[in-house]
Design a protein around this motif. Structure first.
Motif, PDB file in Angstrom:
ATOM      1  N   GLN A  20      21.367  -6.865  72.358  1.00 45.03           N
ATOM      2  CA  GLN A  20      21.550  -8.192  71.399  1.00 45.03           C
ATOM      3  C   GLN A  20      22.770  -8.994  71.447  1.00 45.03           C
ATOM      4  O   GLN A  20      22.691 -10.232  71.721  1.00 45.03           O
ATOM      5  CB  GLN A  20      21.419  -7.508  70.013  1.00 45.03           C
ATOM      6  N   GLN A  21      23.682  -8.235  72.022  1.00 48.36           N
ATOM      7  CA  GLN A  21      25.000  -9.007  72.461  1.00 48.36           C
ATOM      8  C   GLN A  21      24.727  -9.715  73.564  1.00 48.36           C
ATOM      9  O   GLN A  21      25.319 -11.056  73.803  1.00 48.36           O
ATOM     10  CB  GLN A  21      26.197  -7.980  72.360  1.00 48.36           C
ATOM     11  N   GLN A  22      24.077  -9.364  74.721  1.00 48.22           N
ATOM     12  CA  GLN A  22      23.873 -10.132  75.759  1.00 48.22           C
ATOM     13  C   GLN A  22      23.139 -11.215  75.566  1.00 48.22           C
ATOM     14  O   GLN A  22      23.578 -12.214  76.133  1.00 48.22           O
ATOM     15  CB  GLN A  22      23.444  -9.020  76.823  1.00 48.22           C
ATOM     16  N   ILE A  23      22.135 -11.210  74.724  1.00 48.82           N
ATOM     17  CA  ILE A  23      21.263 -12.063  74.645  1.00 48.82           C
ATOM     18  C   ILE A  23      22.118 -13.239  73.592  1.00 48.82           C
ATOM     19  O   ILE A  23      21.856 -14.370  73.994  1.00 48.82           O
ATOM     20  CB  ILE A  23      19.960 -11.765  73.577  1.00 48.82           C
ATOM     21  N   ALA A  24      22.875 -12.702  72.560  1.00 44.25           N
ATOM     22  CA  ALA A  24      23.588 -13.624  71.823  1.00 44.25           C
ATOM     23  C   ALA A  24      24.606 -14.778  72.719  1.00 44.25           C
ATOM     24  O   ALA A  24      24.847 -15.635  72.587  1.00 44.25           O
ATOM     25  CB  ALA A  24      24.344 -12.926  70.924  1.00 44.25           C
ATOM     26  N   PRO A  55       3.023  -2.932  73.025  1.00 44.53           N
ATOM     27  CA  PRO A  55       3.794  -4.148  72.280  1.00 44.53           C
ATOM     28  C   PRO A  55       3.635  -3.699  70.695  1.00 44.53           C
ATOM     29  O   PRO A  55       4.658  -3.749  70.163  1.00 44.53           O
ATOM     30  CB  PRO A  55       3.013  -5.443  72.629  1.00 44.53           C
ATOM     31  N   GLN A  56       2.579  -3.518  70.184  1.00 46.24           N
ATOM     32  CA  GLN A  56       2.368  -2.908  68.659  1.00 46.24           C
ATOM     33  C   GLN A  56       3.197  -1.739  68.141  1.00 46.24           C
ATOM     34  O   GLN A  56       4.043  -1.655  67.390  1.00 46.24           O
ATOM     35  CB  GLN A  56       0.902  -2.960  68.433  1.00 46.24           C
ATOM     36  N   ILE A  57       3.025  -0.718  69.230  1.00 43.78           N
ATOM     37  CA  ILE A  57       3.538   0.421  68.920  1.00 43.78           C
ATOM     38  C   ILE A  57       5.439   0.194  68.947  1.00 43.78           C
ATOM     39  O   ILE A  57       6.119   0.763  68.119  1.00 43.78           O
ATOM     40  CB  ILE A  57       3.234   1.733  69.761  1.00 43.78           C
ATOM     41  N   PHE A  58       5.680  -0.404  69.736  1.00 41.69           N
ATOM     42  CA  PHE A  58       6.952  -0.921  69.984  1.00 41.69           C
ATOM     43  C   PHE A  58       7.446  -1.599  68.617  1.00 41.69           C
ATOM     44  O   PHE A  58       8.662  -1.174  68.386  1.00 41.69           O
ATOM     45  CB  PHE A  58       7.187  -2.159  71.187  1.00 41.69           C
ATOM     46  N   PHE A 114      13.892  -7.521  66.845  1.00 41.77           N
ATOM     47  CA  PHE A 114      14.302  -6.972  68.323  1.00 41.77           C
ATOM     48  C   PHE A 114      12.737  -7.061  68.881  1.00 41.77           C
ATOM     49  O   PHE A 114      12.487  -7.697  69.896  1.00 41.77           O
ATOM     50  CB  PHE A 114      14.752  -5.805  68.324  1.00 41.77           C
ATOM     51  N   ALA A 115      11.682  -6.308  68.407  1.00 41.47           N
ATOM     52  CA  ALA A 115      10.375  -5.964  69.152  1.00 41.47           C
ATOM     53  C   ALA A 115       9.765  -7.460  68.931  1.00 41.47           C
ATOM     54  O   ALA A 115       8.870  -7.862  69.790  1.00 41.47           O
ATOM     55  CB  ALA A 115       9.785  -4.869  68.569  1.00 41.47           C
ATOM     56  N   GLU A 116       9.879  -7.940  67.687  1.00 42.81           N
ATOM     57  CA  GLU A 116       8.936  -9.132  67.474  1.00 42.81           C
ATOM     58  C   GLU A 116       9.410 -10.414  68.313  1.00 42.81           C
ATOM     59  O   GLU A 116       8.454 -11.041  68.859  1.00 42.81           O
ATOM     60  CB  GLU A 116       9.534  -9.519  65.874  1.00 42.81           C
TER      61      GLU A 116
END
Length: 204
Positions: A120-124, A141-144, A155-157
């Motif tokens: 998340q820090q890298q994406i930000a 994807p759904q189980i994630f 995050f998964a969304e």
């Protein structure tokens, strides 16, 4: 074994009744009628054996069945980058609700969660983060999302999944795919099959 057989019989009759009603309203190809009967019966049998609310998941199944039949009549066209469809119908929520019935959240382990904060820090900071897996199945994807949404909302969304053409053309898979962010591709080994679609696939 006897208990499972009895459960499959009870659930199978309920699923068959729903499909018969749907068949009267929609023109469902026979190969999909058989597939839906098998798939939905297996799913609802597991819901029954897990002692979950059968009425709740039957409603989820009815919603999915409706969306499968709608896309059978008017298939969705996926662009090279597909953004999850959240309105007027929330396909993301439908997929998660469906997958939730197959996940024992209390006994499931999420390993490597400490890496998410770093990602998340890298994406930000404007970087890209790529997650590699040795295999991705249709339900991943759904189980994630079912496992990570309660722990790390969004995050998964927001993850973008790579999708081959099967999950964007198969009637049962299509409604689930419509609820995800997808990078839609044609793999090299399938780009020539059928030959008349080669140029269209290359352009895509």
């Amino acid at each position: 074994m006897l208990f499972r057989s009895a459960a499959e019989k009870v659930v199978g009759e309920r699923v068959a009744a729903k499909l018969a009603a749907a068949q009267a309203k929609y023109d469902i190809p026979q190969k999909y009628t058989n597939l839906m009967q098998s798939f939905f019966t297996s799913y609802m049998t597991e819901i029954y054996l897990a002692d979950r609310d059968l009425d709740e998941y039957e409603q989820i199944l009815s919603t999915l069945m409706k969306k499968v039949l709608e896309t059978a009549q008017e298939p969705h066209t996926f662009q090279p980058f597909h953004e999850a469809i959240r309105a007027p119908f929330d396909y993301y929520k439908m997929g998660c609700d469906f997958a939730n019935g197959m996940v024992d959240a209390d006994r499931s382990l999420v390993l490597g969660a400490e890496q998410i904060e770093k990602m998340q820090q890298q994406i930000a900071a404007g970087d890209n983060v790529v997650l590699f897996a040795n295999h991705q199945s249709e339900a991943d994807p759904q189980i994630f999302s079912v496992l990570l949404d309660p722990k790390v909302p969004g995050f998964a969304e927001e993850t973008i999944f790579v999708a081959g053409d099967r999950v964007t053309t198969d009637l049962l898979a299509m409604p689930f795919s419509m609820g995800r962010n997808l990078l839609c591709i044609f793999s090299k080994k399938h780009v020539d099959n059928p030959p008349e679609l080669r140029s269209k696939k290359q352009k895509h």
